[in-house]
Scaffold this motif. Sequence first.
Motif, PDB file in Angstrom:
ATOM      1  N   VAL A 168     -75.954 -60.293   6.698  1.00  0.00           N
ATOM      2  CA  VAL A 168     -74.997 -59.372   6.078  1.00  0.00           C
ATOM      3  C   VAL A 168     -75.667 -58.611   4.943  1.00  0.00           C
ATOM      4  O   VAL A 168     -75.462 -57.408   4.774  1.00  0.00           O
ATOM      5  N   VAL A 169     -76.481 -59.320   4.175  1.00  0.00           N
ATOM      6  CA  VAL A 169     -77.226 -58.652   3.109  1.00  0.00           C
ATOM      7  C   VAL A 169     -78.042 -57.513   3.697  1.00  0.00           C
ATOM      8  O   VAL A 169     -78.084 -56.394   3.170  1.00  0.00           O
ATOM      9  N   PHE A 170     -78.638 -57.814   4.815  1.00  0.00           N
ATOM     10  CA  PHE A 170     -79.456 -56.808   5.471  1.00  0.00           C
ATOM     11  C   PHE A 170     -78.629 -55.615   5.911  1.00  0.00           C
ATOM     12  O   PHE A 170     -79.014 -54.453   5.746  1.00  0.00           O
ATOM     13  N   MET A 171     -77.483 -55.908   6.424  1.00  0.00           N
ATOM     14  CA  MET A 171     -76.621 -54.805   6.863  1.00  0.00           C
ATOM     15  C   MET A 171     -76.208 -53.948   5.671  1.00  0.00           C
ATOM     16  O   MET A 171     -76.081 -52.716   5.780  1.00  0.00           O
ATOM     17  N   CYS A 172     -75.993 -54.582   4.537  1.00  0.00           N
ATOM     18  CA  CYS A 172     -75.633 -53.832   3.340  1.00  0.00           C
ATOM     19  C   CYS A 172     -76.770 -52.910   2.932  1.00  0.00           C
ATOM     20  O   CYS A 172     -76.551 -51.776   2.475  1.00  0.00           O
ATOM     21  N   ILE A 173     -77.975 -53.408   3.095  1.00  0.00           N
ATOM     22  CA  ILE A 173     -79.123 -52.548   2.776  1.00  0.00           C
ATOM     23  C   ILE A 173     -79.137 -51.343   3.709  1.00  0.00           C
ATOM     24  O   ILE A 173     -79.368 -50.191   3.286  1.00  0.00           O
ATOM     25  N   GLU A 174     -78.844 -51.585   4.978  1.00  0.00           N
ATOM     26  CA  GLU A 174     -78.774 -50.480   5.933  1.00  0.00           C
ATOM     27  C   GLU A 174     -77.711 -49.475   5.500  1.00  0.00           C
ATOM     28  O   GLU A 174     -77.898 -48.258   5.605  1.00  0.00           O
ATOM     29  N   LEU A 175     -76.597 -50.018   4.997  1.00  0.00           N
ATOM     30  CA  LEU A 175     -75.525 -49.126   4.545  1.00  0.00           C
ATOM     31  C   LEU A 175     -76.017 -48.229   3.410  1.00  0.00           C
ATOM     32  O   LEU A 175     -75.753 -47.019   3.387  1.00  0.00           O
ATOM     33  N   MET A 176     -76.775 -48.826   2.490  1.00  0.00           N
ATOM     34  CA  MET A 176     -77.309 -48.038   1.369  1.00  0.00           C
ATOM     35  C   MET A 176     -78.254 -46.964   1.887  1.00  0.00           C
ATOM     36  O   MET A 176     -78.225 -45.803   1.431  1.00  0.00           O
ATOM     37  N   LEU A 177     -79.098 -47.316   2.842  1.00  0.00           N
ATOM     38  CA  LEU A 177     -80.030 -46.332   3.390  1.00  0.00           C
ATOM     39  C   LEU A 177     -79.267 -45.192   4.059  1.00  0.00           C
ATOM     40  O   LEU A 177     -79.613 -44.015   3.902  1.00  0.00           O
ATOM     41  N   ALA A 196     -74.549 -51.809  -2.491  1.00  0.00           N
ATOM     42  CA  ALA A 196     -75.200 -52.552  -3.574  1.00  0.00           C
ATOM     43  C   ALA A 196     -74.399 -53.799  -3.918  1.00  0.00           C
ATOM     44  O   ALA A 196     -74.967 -54.886  -4.103  1.00  0.00           O
ATOM     45  N   ILE A 197     -73.084 -53.659  -3.996  1.00  0.00           N
ATOM     46  CA  ILE A 197     -72.264 -54.839  -4.266  1.00  0.00           C
ATOM     47  C   ILE A 197     -72.483 -55.886  -3.172  1.00  0.00           C
ATOM     48  O   ILE A 197     -72.644 -57.070  -3.447  1.00  0.00           O
ATOM     49  N   GLY A 198     -72.515 -55.413  -1.945  1.00  0.00           N
ATOM     50  CA  GLY A 198     -72.686 -56.345  -0.835  1.00  0.00           C
ATOM     51  C   GLY A 198     -73.986 -57.115  -0.930  1.00  0.00           C
ATOM     52  O   GLY A 198     -74.026 -58.320  -0.694  1.00  0.00           O
ATOM     53  N   ALA A 244     -69.959 -62.630  10.084  1.00  0.00           N
ATOM     54  CA  ALA A 244     -71.009 -61.621  10.073  1.00  0.00           C
ATOM     55  C   ALA A 244     -70.837 -60.650  11.227  1.00  0.00           C
ATOM     56  O   ALA A 244     -71.119 -59.458  11.091  1.00  0.00           O
ATOM     57  N   VAL A 245     -70.347 -61.135  12.327  1.00  0.00           N
ATOM     58  CA  VAL A 245     -70.233 -60.249  13.492  1.00  0.00           C
ATOM     59  C   VAL A 245     -69.188 -59.173  13.228  1.00  0.00           C
ATOM     60  O   VAL A 245     -69.342 -58.024  13.625  1.00  0.00           O
ATOM     61  N   HIS A 246     -68.147 -59.546  12.470  1.00  0.00           N
ATOM     62  CA  HIS A 246     -67.158 -58.530  12.125  1.00  0.00           C
ATOM     63  C   HIS A 246     -67.765 -57.501  11.188  1.00  0.00           C
ATOM     64  O   HIS A 246     -67.519 -56.298  11.308  1.00  0.00           O
ATOM     65  N   SER A 247     -68.588 -57.982  10.252  1.00  0.00           N
ATOM     66  CA  SER A 247     -69.291 -57.059   9.355  1.00  0.00           C
ATOM     67  C   SER A 247     -70.111 -56.079  10.165  1.00  0.00           C
ATOM     68  O   SER A 247     -70.115 -54.872   9.894  1.00  0.00           O
ATOM     69  N   ALA A 248     -70.769 -56.606  11.177  1.00  0.00           N
ATOM     70  CA  ALA A 248     -71.635 -55.749  11.984  1.00  0.00           C
ATOM     71  C   ALA A 248     -70.813 -54.674  12.675  1.00  0.00           C
ATOM     72  O   ALA A 248     -71.203 -53.496  12.703  1.00  0.00           O
ATOM     73  N   VAL A 271     -76.675 -42.166  16.334  1.00  0.00           N
ATOM     74  CA  VAL A 271     -75.939 -42.962  17.308  1.00  0.00           C
ATOM     75  C   VAL A 271     -76.893 -43.806  18.142  1.00  0.00           C
ATOM     76  O   VAL A 271     -76.707 -45.015  18.312  1.00  0.00           O
ATOM     77  N   VAL A 272     -77.973 -43.140  18.592  1.00  0.00           N
ATOM     78  CA  VAL A 272     -78.861 -43.857  19.513  1.00  0.00           C
ATOM     79  C   VAL A 272     -79.621 -44.959  18.778  1.00  0.00           C
ATOM     80  O   VAL A 272     -79.625 -46.111  19.207  1.00  0.00           O
ATOM     81  N   VAL A 273     -80.232 -44.578  17.637  1.00  0.00           N
ATOM     82  CA  VAL A 273     -81.105 -45.543  16.957  1.00  0.00           C
ATOM     83  C   VAL A 273     -80.278 -46.567  16.187  1.00  0.00           C
ATOM     84  O   VAL A 273     -80.472 -47.770  16.335  1.00  0.00           O
ATOM     85  N   TYR A 274     -79.356 -46.095  15.364  1.00  0.00           N
ATOM     86  CA  TYR A 274     -78.642 -47.042  14.500  1.00  0.00           C
ATOM     87  C   TYR A 274     -77.563 -47.795  15.259  1.00  0.00           C
ATOM     88  O   TYR A 274     -77.654 -49.001  15.449  1.00  0.00           O
ATOM     89  N   THR A 275     -76.572 -47.048  15.678  1.00  0.00           N
ATOM     90  CA  THR A 275     -75.464 -47.752  16.316  1.00  0.00           C
ATOM     91  C   THR A 275     -75.919 -48.416  17.597  1.00  0.00           C
ATOM     92  O   THR A 275     -75.429 -49.479  17.968  1.00  0.00           O
ATOM     93  N   GLY A 276     -76.853 -47.799  18.252  1.00  0.00           N
ATOM     94  CA  GLY A 276     -77.334 -48.402  19.482  1.00  0.00           C
ATOM     95  C   GLY A 276     -78.347 -49.487  19.222  1.00  0.00           C
ATOM     96  O   GLY A 276     -78.043 -50.669  19.288  1.00  0.00           O
ATOM     97  N   ALA A 277     -79.563 -49.100  18.823  1.00  0.00           N
ATOM     98  CA  ALA A 277     -80.668 -50.064  18.784  1.00  0.00           C
ATOM     99  C   ALA A 277     -80.552 -51.034  17.605  1.00  0.00           C
ATOM    100  O   ALA A 277     -80.539 -52.252  17.790  1.00  0.00           O
ATOM    101  N   VAL A 278     -80.404 -50.500  16.400  1.00  0.00           N
ATOM    102  CA  VAL A 278     -80.466 -51.377  15.226  1.00  0.00           C
ATOM    103  C   VAL A 278     -79.282 -52.338  15.206  1.00  0.00           C
ATOM    104  O   VAL A 278     -79.439 -53.543  14.985  1.00  0.00           O
TER     105      VAL A 278
END
Lengths: 251, 630, 99
Positions: C29-38, C18-20, A27-31, A58-65
């Motif tokens: 990871v599911v959550f991150m995929c949702i972020e990607l869609m947004l 969506a596939i993710g 998951a960390v790689h996904s992140a 950059v600030v909100v997403y890549t940074g905070a989220v």
Amino acid sequence: MPESVLFWIMGPLAVVAAVGMLLVKKAVHSALLLAWVMVTLAFFYIAQGALFLGIVQVVVYTGAVMMLFLFILMLVGVDAADSLTETIRGLRPIAITAAIGFGGLMVSLISRATLGREPVGLDAANAAGNVQGLAQLLFSTYVWPFEVVSALLITAALGAMVLAHRQREVARPSQRDLSEQRFRSGSLATAAGLPGPGVFARHNAVDVPALLPDGSAAPASISETLRTRGDMIDSSEFQLDQVNTEVREEK
Amino acid sequence: MLVNNGLVYLIALPLFGAALLLLSGRRADRWGHLLATALSGMSFILGAVQFYQMLGRSPENRAVSQKLFSWISVGSFNIDAGLLVDQLSICFVLLITGVGTLIHIYSIAYMDHDKDRRRFFAYLNFFIAAMLLLVMGDSYLNLYVGWEGVGLASYLLIGFWNHKPAYATASKKAFIANRVGDMGLSFAIMIAFATMGTVSFSGVKEAAEGTSQGALTAIGIMLLLAATGKSAQFPLQAWLGDAMAGPTPVSALIHAATMVTAGVYLITRSNFIFDAAPTAQLLVVIVGAITLLFGAIIGTAKDDIKKALAASTMSQIGYMVLATGLGPVGYAFAIMHLLTHGFFKAGMFLGAGSVMHGTGDEVNMRKFGGIRHFMPITFATFGLGYLAILGVPPFAGFYSKDKIIETAFYAGGIKGILIGSVALFGAALTAFYMSRVMILTFAGTPRYDINHPPHESSFLMLLPMGILAIGSVASGFLLARGEALVHWLEPLFEAHEGHGKEILPPVVISLMALAVVIIGAAIAWFKYGRGTVADTAPTDVSIFTRIARRDLLQDDFNESVFMRPGQALTRLLVKTDDVVVDGTVRGVAAAALASGSSLRSTQTGFVRSYAALIVIGAVVLIAAIWAVTL
Amino acid sequence: MNPTNYLYISALLFTIGAIGVVVRRNAIVVFMCIELMLNAANLSFVTFARINGNLDGQVVAFFTMVVAACEVVVGLAIIVTIYRSRRSASVDDASLLKR
């Protein structure tokens, strides 16, 4: 021209990163891959005249989220969910087929759509500056949604606090309680605490299990997270008796 | 109107007794009957005091009233629970409490061996209270409460020995027949309220003047229906014979002297309605005349002594109803016959009870015979009652029944002659069946088990019988002397303009009545008095006798016309309820269950499969957009 | 450069997200995929703003970011809570709705 270069380099990279996000196991790689996609998007925003949004991205997403994601990953740790094998039969082909169909239809629709005029561009809208233009809109036309969204933010913060809060039902055990508990339950072998990693091994990193007197590895000496993740190194090669321990005479 | 706040105690004392006896359980077994008797007696004394005070006042000021509490107060609809004792009520009060107390005394001995004697006395006291409320209520609604109360008491007492299924059935039969009548009373009250806006006697009396003929007739017919139910008049007469399942004192008190005469009271009390509604009044006459003959005919065929007396009661009440239907001139004679009947019929019932007590609860007259030798006092009291009911001068019945026959003849025209003849024929039948009872029971040869001869009853039983026998002898004379009762009741009724057309002189009618009575008695003597009587009823009898033995087919009629179609209807409704109503409900549930369980299989519980479905949905949506923009 | 290209990439990213969501099991990871869609949707908004020559699209994208931030906060709190009680971050383990 420079925008085309930017697009054709960054765009495919972003798509590759997004696909990789689905394929990597950890998951960390996904992140990290997602963070890359977001940075790419920030570039795209700026390239399209959305300077403010690019910075915010950059600030909100890549940074905070993304920090929040990593933080939660650290809390939750890793478990079997990282496995990529599908457990629900038939779901994966269906989902992938459907999604590709969706994407294909979208692309087809976009390609068929015609504007009937040239894109306007934001030069006029951004004449007084992008931030000023956005502020003008936010505090006039969109002031009511703006206020509502602020209320939503506060509510979300409170909601997260409520969800994450754990009511303590018994008093927090004191050091004395923990000590007594250790001696009264379980074996006396663990009473003095679990062995630390690397003991009797020549390598004392945290992922090297301690060696028991008979030379076998002691899994209890490794953090449970590392054990679950399989980050445990076979310490037999570091056993003392495997190493030449002969003391040489100094000449 | 005078106010007397002591009236309520007349009702409260026996009601208190009933509650106490029922609530205190077996503890009260030893003294409960004495308390109940004492309370009933005190009620009688209070009634007598009222009567004495009433005598001291002028005729217009005799009525007294008491407002108990405001019962219903909704908008313009105001009903006070109030009591009213006037000249009519006091007659009933004295009859109810007087005869009631005597029967309490009688029951102490009669129910001596019954382990539920306390409960019996509780019910008796409750009956006294309810009956007093019936006659003392100042509105139809208050009367209705008492009306239902006596119905309940009657039901409980008929079924007192409800461990025998036949007795329990008899009590249910009485209750249901009474319910039909009660519906009439409630309808009458509703119509009265709808058209006049009031249900009190005085209010309805005032409003009756300005009310339409149709409404008054409707009220009158509904009141008549109520009266037929409670007083066992045609067509609701069937329950009275079976009501003899109750202990004999109950038969004497409730089903001879008091409760069954409530219908007569109701019609008399509602005189202002019937006087203004000739159609209803004519119906009253017809009902009375039919019942008069109906009861008398059944009486001639019954071998059960109590059932014969019950048929006689029905017939005698038919006389009273007939008299009330004759308008203002008849009311007083109806009440007079009611009072004298209360004495002699209660006395005869107690005599019958005494005979039963002496012969081991035997009721079949064919198993009696010659009992006078063993029970001389019972014979004497019963005999005096017998002479009274026959109308032999100077006994009580002579004064009351002859007056009714006379009034019937004077009703005018062909109607007068017709109902006069019916009444006269009824008198002959009465003489026949009462003589038959008398002869079969007390005369002739013994037909009972000679080893167990009858024995005379105890003093406690003989005392009430004696007092009632005195009443049977003297009450008629006392009430008729100088037209005492007629003048007493006069303020209540519209002034009547003397008798109708006298088609025959009164003396002739009296002689005619006497003659038919003698003929009837003589026929009975010739049929039963000479020779022996079979101790089982002969079976080779004419069809008429058989029909009469079957109570003129009243039960067969009710069963085939009401009961069986009713049962069929009920079964149909149950079936409808099961299949249609329940079927719909269960069907909806089953459909929901089936659809739920089939839809359930599409649910995996996995969020990801739902997400996949959303994706598929989105594909469909986009495909649709794609297709329409093509 | 034709801004439509951004729309294509937006569609691609959305599809991948969506596939993710359907394929991956780890809730984070599911959550991150949702972020990607947004984010993909946001890119579309920004592009539309550019095509139409006004800033409304950017304002909407801004609001989407705020809502996404709220959603992340609450969603991650839910994941932590579920993990605390079930010791699992797999979305398949929270499948009790079926019973």
